[in-house]
Design an enzyme around this catalytic site. Structure first.
Site, short mmCIF file in Angstrom:
data_model
loop_
_atom_site.label_atom_id
_atom_site.label_comp_id
_atom_site.label_asym_id
_atom_site.label_seq_id
_atom_site.Cartn_x
_atom_site.Cartn_y
_atom_site.Cartn_z
N LYS A 56 0.83 -1.20 0.00
CA LYS A 56 0.00 0.00 0.00
C LYS A 56 0.87 1.26 0.00
O LYS A 56 0.62 2.21 -0.75
CB LYS A 56 -0.95 -0.01 1.21
CG LYS A 56 -2.05 -1.06 1.09
CD LYS A 56 -2.86 -1.24 2.37
CE LYS A 56 -3.85 -2.40 2.19
NZ LYS A 56 -4.66 -2.68 3.38
N GLN A 100 -4.54 -1.32 9.56
CA GLN A 100 -4.53 -2.66 8.98
C GLN A 100 -5.16 -3.67 9.95
O GLN A 100 -4.83 -3.69 11.13
CB GLN A 100 -3.08 -3.06 8.63
CG GLN A 100 -2.96 -4.37 7.87
CD GLN A 100 -3.55 -4.34 6.47
OE1 GLN A 100 -3.65 -3.28 5.84
NE2 GLN A 100 -3.96 -5.48 5.97
N ASP A 123 -10.73 3.35 3.90
CA ASP A 123 -11.04 1.92 3.81
C ASP A 123 -12.55 1.71 3.67
O ASP A 123 -12.99 0.63 3.28
CB ASP A 123 -10.58 1.22 5.10
CG ASP A 123 -9.42 0.26 4.88
OD1 ASP A 123 -9.22 -0.19 3.74
OD2 ASP A 123 -8.72 -0.04 5.87
#
Ligand code: GUN
Length: 287
Positions: A56, A100, A123
């Protein structure tokens, strides 16, 4: 001539195109003195998570976005993590925040996600983002199903009136996928572990999205000829090779279109994270 194998929807090629667009938008914003910034938080040393966050961060750099990787050891307390999120919520140089998952067991992931400002929830996991998707208001869409929608768009597939079957009902993929397909006027069926006759459902489908996390959930005998098959799975086969939820070799003989693993949905997930971060920064710039 009859088509005997499904055409591939190439997630790498589509990602390259979309990331080039992100890079252009990032450059345009930078010219106005704003560099889009993403903060990625990793707690603990889950090996798969380490690979994901590295990818990422690298993708951000490659597209001209600024990214900060904050790594903490597994002993970090929930209070400490919430304090970091609060600081990032108030940091004008950061437009997107990604924590995460999975988090260590002593940290309440739901509480952490809800602490992220919805304006920075790239997200799309915050309940405000989920709610916005449900009622059709602007907000951030979860990256994986958003990427699947972009793949359908790339083949100019008109979902209106089509029957879409989603296999899997997770908050990250299955549920938001169903809402996105519904938003494009598909008739949507959501199947899951308690579904009685999965094959009877998938055989009716014009579009199938497999998002279970188990090999060979979808085999050729379960697919209507010409159907579009999107494979969200990321599994390992007996030889340790990456494979999806779909029996690719068999299903590609029946499907009209199919996404491969690797090189399908995987790269699209990170691409849509860049798109969401770009969007977050542009919204701030426009405010
Ligand atoms: N863990 C596995 N997939 C994801 C994802 O898309 N976002 C976050 N934050 N964690 C994940």
């Amino acid at each position: 001539m009859t088509q005997t194998t499904g055409r591939l929807i190439d997630g790498n090629a589509l990602s390259k195109q979309l990331r080039a667009e992100v890079a252009q938008r990032a450059a345009a914003l930078k010219a106005r003195g704003i560099t889009p910034g993403l903060a990625v938080i990793l707690v603990g040393d889950n090996p798969a998570s380490q690979v994901y966050v590295r990818n990422k961060v690298k993708a951000c750099e490659d597209s001209g976005l600024h990214s900060v990787l904050e790594k903490y050891d597994a002993g970090m307390t929930e209070t400490q993590l919430l304090a970091r999120i609060d600081a990032l919520n108030n940091d004008p140089g950061i437009h997107g925040i990604l924590v995460q998952l999975p988090l260590p067991a002593h940290i309440d992931a739901h509480k952490v996600i809800e602490a992220i400002s919805p304006a920075k929830d790239v997200d799309g996991f915050h309940v405000a983002s989920a709610g916005a998707l449900m009622v059709g208001q602007p907000g951030f869409w979860p990256c994986t199903p958003y990427g699947c929608m972009k793949m359908l768009e790339s083949i100019h597939y008109d979902l209106k009136g089509k029957h879409a079957v989603v296999i899997g009902r997770s908050n990250i993929v299955g549920k938001p996928m169903a809402l996105m397909l519904l938003g494009q006027n598909a008739t949507v069926t959501v199947c899951h572990s308690a579904t009685k006759d999965l094959k009877a459902m998938t055989l009716q489908a014009d579009v199938i999205v497999a998002a279970v996390g188990k090999r060979n959930v979808l085999t050729a005998d379960m697919v209507k000829p010409g159907a579009v098959v999107i494979d969200v799975g990321m599994n390992r086969n007996d030889e340790g090779k990456l494979c999806g939820d779909v029996d690719f070799e068999g299903v590609k003989q029946v499907a009209g279109w199919i996404t491969p693993v690797p090189g399908g949905v995987g790269p699209m997930t990170i691409t849509m994270l860049l798109v969401n971060t770009m969007e977050a920064a542009e919204r701030v710039a426009a405010a």
